[in-house]
Design a protein around this motif. Structure first.
Motif, PDB file in Angstrom:
ATOM      1  N   GLN A  30      -8.718  -4.025   1.873  1.00  0.00           N
ATOM      2  CA  GLN A  30      -7.436  -3.378   1.664  1.00  0.00           C
ATOM      3  C   GLN A  30      -7.352  -2.746   0.277  1.00  0.00           C
ATOM      4  O   GLN A  30      -7.967  -3.212  -0.679  1.00  0.00           O
ATOM      5  N   ASP A  54      -1.360   2.223   6.532  1.00  0.00           N
ATOM      6  CA  ASP A  54      -0.646   0.949   6.383  1.00  0.00           C
ATOM      7  C   ASP A  54       0.029   0.641   7.708  1.00  0.00           C
ATOM      8  O   ASP A  54       1.025   1.274   8.077  1.00  0.00           O
ATOM      9  N   LYS A  83      -4.358  -2.134  -2.236  1.00  0.00           N
ATOM     10  CA  LYS A  83      -2.951  -2.484  -2.479  1.00  0.00           C
ATOM     11  C   LYS A  83      -2.487  -1.783  -3.745  1.00  0.00           C
ATOM     12  O   LYS A  83      -3.193  -1.777  -4.753  1.00  0.00           O
ATOM     13  N   GLY A 116       2.467  -0.450  -0.962  1.00  0.00           N
ATOM     14  CA  GLY A 116       2.023  -0.970   0.325  1.00  0.00           C
ATOM     15  C   GLY A 116       0.597  -1.464   0.278  1.00  0.00           C
ATOM     16  O   GLY A 116      -0.083  -1.407  -0.759  1.00  0.00           O
ATOM     17  N   ASN A 117       0.137  -1.970   1.423  1.00  0.00           N
ATOM     18  CA  ASN A 117      -1.248  -2.419   1.610  1.00  0.00           C
ATOM     19  C   ASN A 117      -1.933  -1.450   2.553  1.00  0.00           C
ATOM     20  O   ASN A 117      -1.562  -1.370   3.729  1.00  0.00           O
ATOM     21  N   PHE A 118      -2.929  -0.747   2.051  1.00  0.00           N
ATOM     22  CA  PHE A 118      -3.546   0.322   2.824  1.00  0.00           C
ATOM     23  C   PHE A 118      -5.014   0.004   3.128  1.00  0.00           C
ATOM     24  O   PHE A 118      -5.666  -0.748   2.402  1.00  0.00           O
ATOM     25  N   SER A 123       1.748  -1.875   8.621  1.00  0.00           N
ATOM     26  CA  SER A 123       3.044  -2.553   8.580  1.00  0.00           C
ATOM     27  C   SER A 123       4.184  -1.568   8.558  1.00  0.00           C
ATOM     28  O   SER A 123       5.320  -1.915   8.889  1.00  0.00           O
TER      29      SER A 123
END
Length: 969
Positions: free
Chosen positions: A713, A655, A715, A684-686, A657
């Protein structure tokens, strides 16, 4: 089923889910004893063997050599290479083929979850008629789907059908009766099921302790009667004297006669016959696949199997007034791709076009004919508009559900989305299909004009409008390319790049908000044509550094590492990196959002699927729909493609971010499959990043290090959703009800303390009538509801419908989804195969092969589907090198007759015809010339090939009739 029965079924199903070790068939996906065959093994072997056989037949008909040995040791890579018309190419991708095979074995495996309590789906309790009905109706649905080119729906239905067929051989006594071949009547509804043990016929005696080797009654075996074991996890009841399935969860096996007869694995009651049952199940699956191939033809069969090296070319295009330049560019680039790749192995496997504007979108056009696609895109014109927002996401929804998984979809628009409420639905479809969506956004934030009826409007797409498209591009691994209409031509090089063969992603990241960052990626020896894409603000700068320490900055359009073109927010770098393996880096300086993507061409790639684990004695996995739970464990099945010498050493969820990295625990499952387990995955968004070693190159003393990254992604969500339907198909004019359960979770488990409301909404791509609960109340962390879908009475059989069910928390900050794909299948009443009747043959062929070329023989037959049949749709030549012509006539009973005229040289003395009726029933007609010791004169059959002659006139014009062997199968 009335309300009480429905409630009981749901309660029983809930109990099943609470006992995840319940498996009562060949293991679905994997075994851990290392010596048993699973449904996955059986399905995969059958698909590879039948696909190879079809490719061999095609090669022989075209005079090409086919050297692959067809047996159970085949791999997808070997079959794909052998089937390729360009087998010398080193850039051979098997991703599409592997994905298609995975779809079929996952849909096979899920039968043990969705239909765990159905006797018919497993041939338990001697439900032979019911089991065959499931098989034959499912096969009819597959054929209807293929006929309408809905291959994904066909694969999903086919996998489930194969499960039921395969279970017959592990649950019945077929192999105990010393049968080596499949029970063909199971796929032929017009044949009787013979020698079935009656309801009152005793079939078993008690096992001796744990030894059940001879518990079948001798009279049963001597009479050749067929039985299957009874199974019930709640009750010991079964008819007197009947066999049980056996195993821990089967309570009937504790009642006389105790024990069981299942052959699910080597440790089952009749486990000594497990491999024999599995081998017959493989051959039975091949027989079923052959029936489908005969009905749909070789090319469509290979498309159903997903045997393609190239992806589809898919455009979703805004057709409102200001889009004329964009439409012209889409036309130009598609024509370039088509003309350059036509006739090669890299020609797109299909073409999809979806126009949209406001108030309409569609219709979707999908074809394998490049000229038809050219014609359709040439007919597009830009007109209308006025209020600026368009139905972009509705058009994209059609494309996502029609395109094969892992497709590249390109959206052209200069307008905001009027249907932005579909964002979560589109995201769900992207995550489910793993398709990549790239947006070509023209004149963002630029004033533009659109003509209304009598007004002139001018408006710029706001940053919020554009951000919707950026978010969807990021979720899919695509890009949001923002250019002026004048620069669009330079930006569409991305489309040309993606249409190349075997494109893989090495590294991709989106930074929002932007920050100065240094990224690294590994280049391995299998990679060719590396390209880097950087999108962001014009002020962005970067420096690229190779593995040898050579650098090139963003101020250099051409340098030692490559050449760069700029269009709008896109910088495209074509790298000179074929011989520079090792670790590269790219340092980006920007405080505004940006993205970096590095791709190349390589046969080495991978596919991945989220799976749910089922613990217990029969622990296994099934395909997981929707998002993994925040804070919980996640399991992912990875299949590496393109190399038998790859060793995966590291798999992480990344992730950017955060940045957050979650390391996975690896377990090799053999044949390039790896099970990866992640514990306590945070919210999170992985993206999935895979690293490993490839020892395939003999020129290197050490293995080549490689990395690959998934585009889509992953998520996480704090919401659990379960939506299972008890059918994979629905009849026109009927309504299907889907029970839905949603729950609030914490750390991957249901949080019983949560109360409040969830929103449950359903959306489908056909605009069929649907209902959903809307707002549901949470009690003890859970809520239940029902979604319905009504299929119109005029819906065509073979149509598929994709239903997306979303669950959202009260604050609308979290969402999870389930995606269900259903086939529309009209009830088939014509189950009789076309009948073949000899009319006559002419000419006797000489016995001397040296004289065969000088002689001709003719064969005439009548093929009919009967007075109540659906009619003959096609007659094709399965074997023979002669000329086939057909005409039509009316029989004495008023039935339509297809008159077949076949003429061939005496060097080809056998003909085999395949006749298919309009619902896919297949009949085969075989004729053979008779040899003579005395050469016969060359004769012709008069009017035998006349399209308008009657049957009687055909017979009267024959010069000579001789005996012909006609075999009806």
């Amino acid at each position: 089923m009335d309300g009480r029965r429905t409630l009981r079924a749901r309660l029983l199903l809930a109990v099943v889910f609470c006992l995840p070790g319940l498996i009562q068939s060949f293991q679905p996906l994997f075994v851990f004893d290392g010596n048993s065959n699973t449904h996955r093994d059986i399905t995969r072997m059958a698909i590879l063997r039948k696909t190879a056989e079809v490719c061999r037949d095609i090669a022989e008909s075209e005079g090409r050599e086919f050297t692959l040995t067809i047996d159970n040791s085949l791999s997808a890579d070997k079959v794909q290479k052998a089937c390729s018309s360009d087998s010398s190419s080193s850039l051979l991708s098997t991703v599409i083929f592997q994905t298609s095979i995975a779809t079929m074995y996952f849909s096979n495996a899920i039968v043990d979850v969705v239909f765990a309590l159905s006797e018919e789906h497993h041939f338990d309790d001697e439900t032979f008629e019911g089991g065959r009905d499931i098989i034959t109706s499912g096969v009819s649905a597959v054929k209807a789907s293929v006929k309408r080119e809905n291959f994904l729906a066909g694969r999903w239905t086919l996998g489930g059908v194969c499960h039921t067929l395969q279970d017959f051989y592990s649950h019945s006594n077929w192999v105990e009766l010393n049968n080596k071949d499949p029970y063909s009547a199971l796929i032929k509804p017009d044949e009787p099921l013979e020698n079935l043990a009656g309801l009152t016929t005793p079939t078993c005696r008690n096992c001796t302790g744990d030894n059940c080797a001879d518990n079948l009654l001798p009279d049963l075996l001597q009479q050749g009667l067929i039985t299957s074991g009874y199974f019930n996890m709640f009750s010991r009841a079964k008819p007197a004297g009947k066999c049980s399935h056996g195993g821990f969860f089967d309570r009937t096996s504790r009642r006389d006669p105790v024990g069981g007869i299942s052959k699910d694995d080597v440790g089952a009651s009749h486990g000594s016959l497990h491999h024999q049952a599995a081998n017959v199940a493989v051959n039975a699956t091949i027989e079923l696949l052959e029936d489908i191939r005969a009905a749909v033809g070789n090319i469509n069969f290979l498309r159903l199997m997903g045997l393609s090296q190239s992806s589809v070319l898919c455009f979703v295009i805004d057709t409102t007034g200001s889009m004329s330049d964009d439409i012209a560019e889409a036309k130009r680039v598609s024509f370039e791709i088509i003309d350059r790749k036509r006739g090669t192995s890299q020609e797109p496997s299909a073409y999809i076009l979806v126009p949209f504007n406001d108030p309409g979108f569609g219709p979707l056009m999908m074809t394998t004919d490049a000229d038809m696609f050219k014609e359709s895109i040439s007919k597009l014109s830009a007109s209308g508009g006025g209020d600026i927002p368009e139905l972009c996401l509705s058009g994209l929804q059609l494309a996502l559900t029609a395109a094969p998984p892992s497709s590249e979809i390109f959206v052209f628009t200069d307008a905001p989305a009027k249907d932005a409420d579909l964002k979560s639905t589109i995201t769900a479809l992207i995550e489910s299909s793993k398709s990549v969506v790239t947006f070509m956004l023209t004149d963002v934030l630029a004033s533009r004009r659109r003509r209304g009826l009598h007004s002139l409007f001018s408006r710029a797409m706001s940053q919020a409008d554009a951000q919707l498209y950026r978010d969807l591009a990021q979720a899919s691994g695509g890009q949001a390319i923002e250019v002026t209409k004048a620069d669009l031509s330079a930006a569409t090089s991305v489309i040309v790049d993606s249409s190349a063969s075997a494109v893989v992603t090495l590294f991709q990241v989106v930074m929002n908000p932007g920050r100065n960052e240094n990224f690294t990626f590994t280049v391995d020896g299998s990679l060719k044509n590396l390209t880097a894409y950087i999108t962001g603000d014009p002020s962005l700068s970067f420096t690229l550094t190779s593995s040898t320490g050579v650098s090139q900055s963003s101020s250099e359009s051409s340098g030692s590492l490559g050449s760069m073109t700029t269009a709008g927010n896109l910088r495209r770098l074509s790298l000179n990196a074929d011989n520079q393996t090792g670790s590269w880096s790219i340092n980006v300086n920007s405080d505004k959002p940006y993205s970096v993507k590095v791709t190349g061409q390589s046969s080495v790639s991978f596919i991945f699927n989220l799976v749910d684990s089922h613990e217990g004695r029969h622990g296994d996995f099934s395909l997981k729909e929707g998002r993994p739970l925040s804070g919980g464990n996640a399991s992912i099945l990875i299949t590496v493609t393109g190399s038998d010498t790859v060793n995966v050493t590291e798999v992480t969820l990344f992730d950017s971010s955060g940045p957050t990295v979650v390391n996975g625990s690896l377990q090799s499952m053999g044949s390039g499959n790896f099970l990866v387990t992640f514990t306590e995955v945070p919210a999170g968004n992985f993206v999935l990043l895979l690293k490993g070693e490839d020892s395939s190159s003999t020129s290197r003393s050490t293995p080549s290090v490689f990395q690959r990254q998934a585009s889509t992604q992953i998520k996480t969500s704090g919401i659990s959703i379960s939506a299972q339907t008890n059918t994979t198909s629905v009849e026109p004019g009927t309504t299907v009800s889907i029970p839905v359960t949603v729950a609030a979770t914490a750390n991957g488990v249901v949080n019983d303390s949560v109360t409040g409301t969830f929103t449950v909404q359903a959306n489908n791509d056909r605009s069929y009538d649907s209902t959903s609960p809307g707002s549901v109340s949470i009690e003890a962390g859970k809520a239940n509801g029902t979604v319905t879908l009504t299929v119109p009475a005029n819906a065509a059989s073979g149509t598929d419908v994709t239903l997306t069910i979303e669950a959202r928390n009260e604050a609308a900050t979290d969402v999870n989804y389930a995606v269900l794909r259903l086939s529309v299948a009209a009830k088939v009443t014509d189950v009789t195969r076309p009948a073949c009747h000899e009319v006559s043959t002419s000419t006797v062929c000489p016995s001397s092969s040296s004289l065969c070329a000088s002689f001709q023989w003719n064969f005439i037959a009548n093929i009919s589907d009967g007075i109540n049949g659906t009619g003959i749709e096609s007659v094709t030549l399965r074997q023979g090198n002669g000329t086939l012509n057909t005409s039509t006539a009316v029989g004495a009973g008023g039935e339509n007759i297809t008159v077949v005229h076949y003429s061939a040289s005496c060097c080809s003395q056998t003909v085999e015809l395949t006749a298919v009726d309009k619902v896919g029933n297949v009949g085969t007609c075989v004729g053979q010339a008779r040899q003579s010791t005395t050469p016969a004169p060359v004769t012709t059959a008069g009017n035998t090939t006349s399209a308008g002659g009657s049957i009687c006139s055909v017979q009267h014009t024959l010069w000579l009739s001789v005996v012909v062997s006609v075999l009806w199968r």
